[in-house]
Enzyme design. Structure first.
Site, PDB file in Angstrom:
ATOM      1  N   GLY A 198       0.559  -1.315   0.019  1.00  0.00           N
ATOM      2  CA  GLY A 198      -0.048   0.204   0.074  1.00  0.00           C
ATOM      3  C   GLY A 198       0.743   1.777  -0.293  1.00  0.00           C
ATOM      4  O   GLY A 198       1.912   1.202   0.197  1.00  0.00           O
ATOM      5  N   SER A 199       0.659   2.472   0.710  1.00  0.00           N
ATOM      6  CA  SER A 199       1.000   3.765   0.393  1.00  0.00           C
ATOM      7  C   SER A 199       1.968   3.930   1.431  1.00  0.00           C
ATOM      8  O   SER A 199       2.403   2.878   2.196  1.00  0.00           O
ATOM      9  CB  SER A 199       0.206   4.682   0.797  1.00  0.00           C
ATOM     10  OG  SER A 199      -0.353   4.749   1.862  1.00  0.00           O
ATOM     11  N   VAL A 202       0.459   4.652   5.568  1.00  0.00           N
ATOM     12  CA  VAL A 202       0.144   3.473   6.171  1.00  0.00           C
ATOM     13  C   VAL A 202       1.912   2.476   6.393  1.00  0.00           C
ATOM     14  O   VAL A 202       1.293   2.256   7.439  1.00  0.00           O
ATOM     15  CB  VAL A 202      -0.768   3.123   5.415  1.00  0.00           C
ATOM     16  CG1 VAL A 202      -1.368   1.877   6.372  1.00  0.00           C
ATOM     17  CG2 VAL A 202      -2.123   3.651   5.339  1.00  0.00           C
ATOM     18  N   GLY A 203       2.392   2.232   5.773  1.00  0.00           N
ATOM     19  CA  GLY A 203       3.617   1.147   5.690  1.00  0.00           C
ATOM     20  C   GLY A 203       4.671   2.015   6.853  1.00  0.00           C
ATOM     21  O   GLY A 203       4.796   0.995   7.695  1.00  0.00           O
ATOM     22  N   GLU A 220       5.931  -3.603   0.904  1.00  0.00           N
ATOM     23  CA  GLU A 220       5.599  -3.145  -0.653  1.00  0.00           C
ATOM     24  C   GLU A 220       4.940  -1.950  -1.227  1.00  0.00           C
ATOM     25  O   GLU A 220       3.638  -1.960  -0.963  1.00  0.00           O
ATOM     26  CB  GLU A 220       5.236  -4.365  -1.544  1.00  0.00           C
ATOM     27  CG  GLU A 220       5.781  -5.458  -1.068  1.00  0.00           C
ATOM     28  CD  GLU A 220       7.040  -5.998  -1.561  1.00  0.00           C
ATOM     29  OE1 GLU A 220       7.347  -4.577  -2.976  1.00  0.00           O
ATOM     30  OE2 GLU A 220       8.068  -6.604  -1.659  1.00  0.00           O
ATOM     31  N   CYS A 254       1.480  -0.085  -8.297  1.00  0.00           N
ATOM     32  CA  CYS A 254       2.750   0.952  -8.314  1.00  0.00           C
ATOM     33  C   CYS A 254       3.648   0.793  -8.759  1.00  0.00           C
ATOM     34  O   CYS A 254       4.842   1.375  -8.695  1.00  0.00           O
ATOM     35  CB  CYS A 254       2.747  -0.081  -6.578  1.00  0.00           C
ATOM     36  SG  CYS A 254       3.318  -2.059  -7.162  1.00  0.00           S
TER      37      CYS A 254
END
Length: 477
Positions: A198-199, A202-203, A220, A254
């Protein structure tokens, strides 16, 4: 076929599911290779026997054409599960490392063992393959898994929950539906490994939560994956392949090409080639009522992208319009400066800025001065250019003369570096993510006469023998 908040898991249910899956891990049921193989084959059947249901779900959530869904989501999942089942014995086979002769009777062995109960947090843009390929690796490794799919693709998430319960062992593999509160609750729990896609924003939260339990994480993420066009490039080929990468899932990918760096001397010719490719891709308006064209995932993302088109200082030479169904025509913007709003953050949508630079060296400097992207695409057959890009830039992947399709090479690890994430997976690399390489030795009693010098009291003789490596000869430069 849709999901609502009523289908979200409650906090009590999450606690119960966590306890149940943890007990499954403790029971050892997921460890035998026969069990793992059965689950992998069932996962392949789950996709194959319900192909139309999966396509319908992705169409409902993302408007993605059936060909895109089958080729990028369903096919790789079936292949991945079958490939893992076929290679399971090889991947799980204990290894005998080469050791010095005096340690050869210690039975030194490395056992690939499952880490334990894992958590997968998957994204909305490719909600099937980016959920199930990590699951394939976890199953192959022998790990039970709790899956948190995206709330932004509720139809797919509901189908995942139903199908995984139907096809796989429900005590070992469970889907939890929900949004931020449910994800927050999951991150409070202790896991053997977390894989998040994800982003970057948030990562960071996932990594911080995992650190409290010293939990290993695979992140990722993404970033602005650039394209460099060298003077020797076949511009018509480059234009088609760059545009192909941008139109996949309306740029919501991505590894999609985020922007193009092109030397001023060939910029006009490259833009003409892009418009030629655009006309061939879209013989009718991509927003025509009959056009099957992926939509932007929600209104907030649609509005963000449309605002970027409105505020760019560049010149829109193709596209630039949207419709009430949250579709945006692929938009090519020329004369974009490095300080343009389009160059601030990952676009994650169907907008392609073209940035003119003096030469390839200047393009390489632009890439090197920014955060390391998930992918760097370069169109050139010049070996000097290739070597410069290899030596002077960093990225998760480096691809020459194509975009996006590096992910088809499942034998290579896929992952980012720096801001684009850390850790990697795909095929055996996914098995490795969820596997601990456990070292094993069996020290025979008859060694005792040969290792007695390690015991106190220490003497000059024991020092000379035990510290001999300090004085090993060092080769001259």
């Amino acid at each position: 076929m849709s999901a609502s908040n009523s289908q979200y898991s409650t906090i009590e249910q999450i606690d119960e599911i966590y306890a149940r899956v943890a007990q499954t891990w403790k029971s050892g049921v997921t460890r035998p290779l026969d069990y793992r193989r059965r689950q992998l084959l069932q996962l392949a059947r789950m996709i194959q026997e319900n192909k139309t249901l999966w396509e319908d779900a992705v169409l409902a959530d993302l408007g993605k054409h059936r060909q895109e869904c089958a080729s990028t989501e369903l096919g790789p999942t079936v292949h991945g599960a079958l490939h893992a089942a076929e290679n399971l014995e090889d991947w799980a086979r204990p290894e005998k490392p080469k050791v010095d002769s005096w340690r050869q009777n210690w039975d030194a062995t490395v056992y690939p063992v499952p880490k334990g109960t894992a958590l997968l947090i998957s994204p909305w843009n490719f909600p099937i393959v980016l959920t199930l390929l990590p699951l394939v690796g976890a199953i192959a490794a022998g790990c039970p898994v709790v899956i948190k799919p995206s709330e932004l693709t509720p139809t797919v998430s509901a189908l995942l929950a139903r199908m995984i319960e139907q096809y796989l062992d429900p005590n070992a593999y469970v889907v939890i539906q929900g949004a931020i509160p449910e994800t927050t609750k999951l991150l409070e729990l202790r896991w053997a490994h977390i894989l998040y896609t994800g982003s970057g924003r948030v990562g960071r939260l996932v990594a911080a939560a995992a650190a409290k339990h010293v939990t290993p994480v695979t992140l990722e993420l993404g970033g602005k994956s650039p394209v460099i066009i060298a003077p020797d490039a076949d511009l018509d080929l480059a234009a088609r392949r760059v545009l192909f990468g941008k139109v996949q899932n309306s740029g919501q990918l991505c590894v999609t090409p985020d922007y193009v760096l092109v030397p001023t001397a060939i910029a006009s010719d490259f833009k003409a080639a892009m418009l030629k490719a655009y006309a061939s891709f879209f013989p009718i308006n991509p927003l025509d009522a009959e056009s099957q064209w992926s939509k932007i995932v929600n209104h907030a993302q649609y509005q963000r992208l449309m605002n970027l088109i409105l505020t760019t200082k560049g010149t829109v030479i193709a596209g630039g319009v949207g419709d009430f169904r949250r579709r945006i025509a692929t938009t090519i913007v020329s004369d974009v400066g490095l300080d343009d709003p389009l160059m601030e953050e990952e676009l994650f949508g169907p907008i392609l800025p073209i940035v003119e630079v003096e030469d390839v060296d200047a393009a390489i400097s632009v890439v090197a001065d920014r955060h390391s992207p998930l992918a760097l695409y370069v169109f050139s057959n010049d070996e000097t250019v290739k070597q410069k890009c290899l030596d002077r830039t960093n990225s998760g992947s480096l691809i020459f003369n194509d975009t996006v399709w590096q992910i088809v090479v499942h034998e290579m690890p896929f992952g980012g570096i720096g801001e684009s994430g850390y850790g990697s997976y795909f095929s055996k690399n996914t098995f490795d993510v969820f596997t601990h390489r456990r070292s094993y030795c069996n020290m025979p009693a008859e060694l005792e006469p040969f290792i007695g010098h390690r015991y106190p009291p220490y003497t000059d003789d024991s020092y000379k023998i035990m510290c001999a490596n300090v004085n090993l000869p060092i080769p001259k430069n």
